[in-house]
Design an enzyme around this catalytic site. Structure first.
Site, PDB file in Angstrom:
ATOM      1  CE  LYS A 172      -3.932   2.021   2.525  1.00  0.00           C
ATOM      2  NZ  LYS A 172      -4.802   1.897   3.721  1.00  0.00           N
TER       3      LYS A 172
ATOM      4  CB  SER B  57      -8.057   4.005   2.687  1.00  0.00           C
ATOM      5  OG  SER B  57      -7.205   3.310   3.606  1.00  0.00           O
TER       6      SER B  57
ATOM      7  CB  SER C  51      -8.289   1.064   5.468  1.00  0.00           C
ATOM      8  OG  SER C  51      -9.033   2.248   5.438  1.00  0.00           O
TER       9      SER C  51
HETATM   10  N1  GLN Z   1     -13.021   4.428   6.054  1.00  0.00           N
HETATM   11  C1  GLN Z   1     -12.428   4.877   7.274  1.00  0.00           C
HETATM   12  C2  GLN Z   1     -12.116   6.335   7.175  1.00  0.00           C
HETATM   13  O1  GLN Z   1     -12.454   6.920   6.215  1.00  0.00           O
HETATM   14  C3  GLN Z   1     -11.244   4.038   7.608  1.00  0.00           C
HETATM   15  C4  GLN Z   1      -9.968   4.489   7.049  1.00  0.00           C
HETATM   16  C5  GLN Z   1      -8.814   3.594   7.367  1.00  0.00           C
HETATM   17  O2  GLN Z   1      -8.953   2.545   7.983  1.00  0.00           O
HETATM   18  N2  GLN Z   1      -7.644   4.044   6.958  1.00  0.00           N
HETATM   19  O3  GLN Z   1     -11.550   6.916   8.053  1.00  0.00           O
END
Ligand code: GLN
Length: 505
Positions: free
Chosen positions: A82, A157, A181
């Site tokens: 990532k 994400s 994410s």
């Molecule tokens: N979807 C969540 C957010 O927008 C989680 C993001 C993540 O785990 N990096 O914060």
């Protein structure tokens, strides 16, 4: 062995194929680079493919093997990283324009452990900007498409990492999970995603979103593959002050045991039911029944404060992120806008941040700055921290009664690209089930449990275990994987989307 065969194999199978001399690491790497070449124009899982670096790492593995050296279990296996983790000399953007052109001068601890294990890093995967989002649509470089249906989101994400694994571009990937994410993309792409216990995997070199929540972990198509990767990246790191100095939980042994007989499993009352897609609810119930058939004791458990997890998270995360992202000041990294010699440092900083950050990032910086401002601090940030303590206590009480907790990973299957971009609240609701474990720091995972009848898209089962009991996740995941193979067959459980469709686009 054909290149297609090599891309269909699990990491464990590839390792076996290489150690028995049926294929070299260079052949395995080339097969995956070719696959990326064939499908990534449609999927867009990668922001940067490091073909040269990957092939040279593969050559080094082959050379070491040819001398008879005993290599680690993932030597020569390709992986997608990532783009929020640094890799020396390789662009790291975090999905943001503000970091465009930045080549970090150091490896994250996760990256260096992968390199030391002989894992071949193929490149960097797409993500929502600075990991804020649930769909990968907040990437400054365009969305990633779900390999199961290219018009749909791959989750976020870490949508790029999950899509790369589901589309057979890599057998393994690294994700990061601040609010879901790793797990939410795993659920909507039919892959396995593990969020280790907070502090279980080093955050050194993980570009911080919310430091008290961020955790890196494995993405894979099989439970054993995830465990193999977990054991490579986990363990104490003096470079991360929140890294836990304790033995890594025995995750590989648990994945191989695949046994839930006698395990106490709690279905969380607050994480299910109303508003969930019927097919998600159905597959979730079937998976729970299956666990009971396999000898687990299933009970319902209440965690009353989980209802407040989402609002608490959306105060704590923006607060931490507003502080963490302050370092992107036009001086130290990447982009610099408007530096024409006539403007002050403040003006250049403002112009750079205006041009370099996307809408969601700005929204959260503003929210967080507000929540931390004097006069509001106690009412917002302070209050959210109190809720966080109550959620920790809910988990502690629940784990007195049961060994693991379960829920669906997400309320719905993958939604259409564009469907929720104008409605931040609808987007945030994807993380309803995953957020409590980030707030409490315990281990959690998503495992594929079938396709929803109404749309034929993957559904994930969410499993939560106590701090440093990550092995219990693997025990449940592997037992389910083995049992579901009869129902769904290898295609789903290997994360297999309609590949021909992917290739055609
Ligand atoms: N979807 C969540 C957010 O927008 C989680 C993001 C993540 O785990 N990096 O914060």
């Amino acid at each position: 062995m054909s290149a297609t065969d090599l891309t269909r194999m699990s990491a464990a199978e590839l390792a076996e194929t290489m150690s028995s001399g049926q294929a070299s690491a260079v052949e395995v790497t080339q097969a995956h680079l070719d696959r990326i070449g064939a499908v990534d124009a449609a999927v867009h899982a990668f922001l940067h493919v490091d073909a040269e670096g990957a092939l040279s790492a593969a050559r080094a593995v082959d050379a070491r093997r040819s001398t008879g050296e005993r290599l680690g279990p993932l030597a020569g296996v390709p992986l997608a990283l990532k783009d929020v983790l640094t890799m020396r000399g390789v662009p790291t953007t975090c999905g943001s324009r503000i970091l465009e052109g930045w080549r970090p001068p150091y490896d994250a601890t996760v990256t260096s452990r992968l390199k030391n294990a002989g894992v071949v890093i193929l490149g960097k995967t797409n993500m929502d900007e600075f990991a804020m989002g649930s769909s990968t649509e907040n990437s400054a470089f365009g969305p990633t498409h779900n390999p199961w249906d290219l018009d749909r989101i791959p989750g976020g994400s870490g949508g790029g990492s999950a899509a790369a694994v589901a589309a057979y571009e890599a057998p393994l990937a690294i994700g990061t999970d601040t609010g879901g994410s790793i797990r939410q993309p795993a659920a909507v792409t039919g892959t396995v995603g593990i969020k280790p216990t907070y502090g279980g995997v080093s955050r050194y070199g993980l570009v911080a979103l919310a430091s008290s929540l961020d955790q890196a972990g494995p993405c894979a198509r099989t439970v054993v593959d995830a465990a193999l990767l977990h054991e490579v990246i986990a363990g104490h790191d003096p470079l991360d002050s929140t890294s836990i100095d304790a033995p890594v939980p025995p995750v590989l042994a648990a994945a191989r045991a695949a046994d839930v007989a006698g395990m106490r499993i709690g279905v969380v009352r607050e994480l299910g039911g109303q508003g969930y897609q019927p097919g998600v609810e159905q597959r979730f119930r079937e998976a729970v029944d299956l666990l009971a058939d396999l000898g687990a004791e299933v009970v319902e458990v209440s965690c009353p404060h989980f209802d407040y997890a989402l609002p608490a998270y959306y105060l704590i995360l923006p607060s931490e992120c507003s502080s963490n992202l302050a370092k992107f000041d036009a001086m130290r990294y990447g982009l610099r806008v408007g530096d024409d010699g006539t403007r002050s440092a403040e003006e250049v900083m403002a112009a750079t941040r205006e041009a370099g950050f996307g809408a969601e990032t700005k929204r959260r910086i503003i929210l967080g700055t507000y929540a931390l401002s004097s006069g509001y601090y106690d009412a917002y940030y302070g209050q959210a921290q109190k809720v966080r303590t109550l959620i920790v206590r809910d988990f502690e009480a629940a784990f007195e009664l049961v060994d693991v907790l379960v829920s669906p990973t997400t309320p719905t299957t993958a939604f259409r690209i564009g469907e929720k971009v104008d409605d931040p609240l609808a987007m945030y609701l994807n993380d309803l089930c995953t957020i409590p474990s980030n707030l409490a720091g315990n281990a959690a995972a998503s495992f594929p449990v079938g396709l929803a009848p109404e749309d034929g898209l993957p559904v994930g089962l969410h499993v939560m275990a106590p701090v440093l009991a990550d092995d219990r996740l693997y025990r449940v995941g592997a037992a389910l994987e083995a049992a579901l193979l009869d129902t769904w067959g290898a295609p789903l459980l290997a994360g297999a989307p309609p590949l021909e469709q992917v290739s055609r686009r």
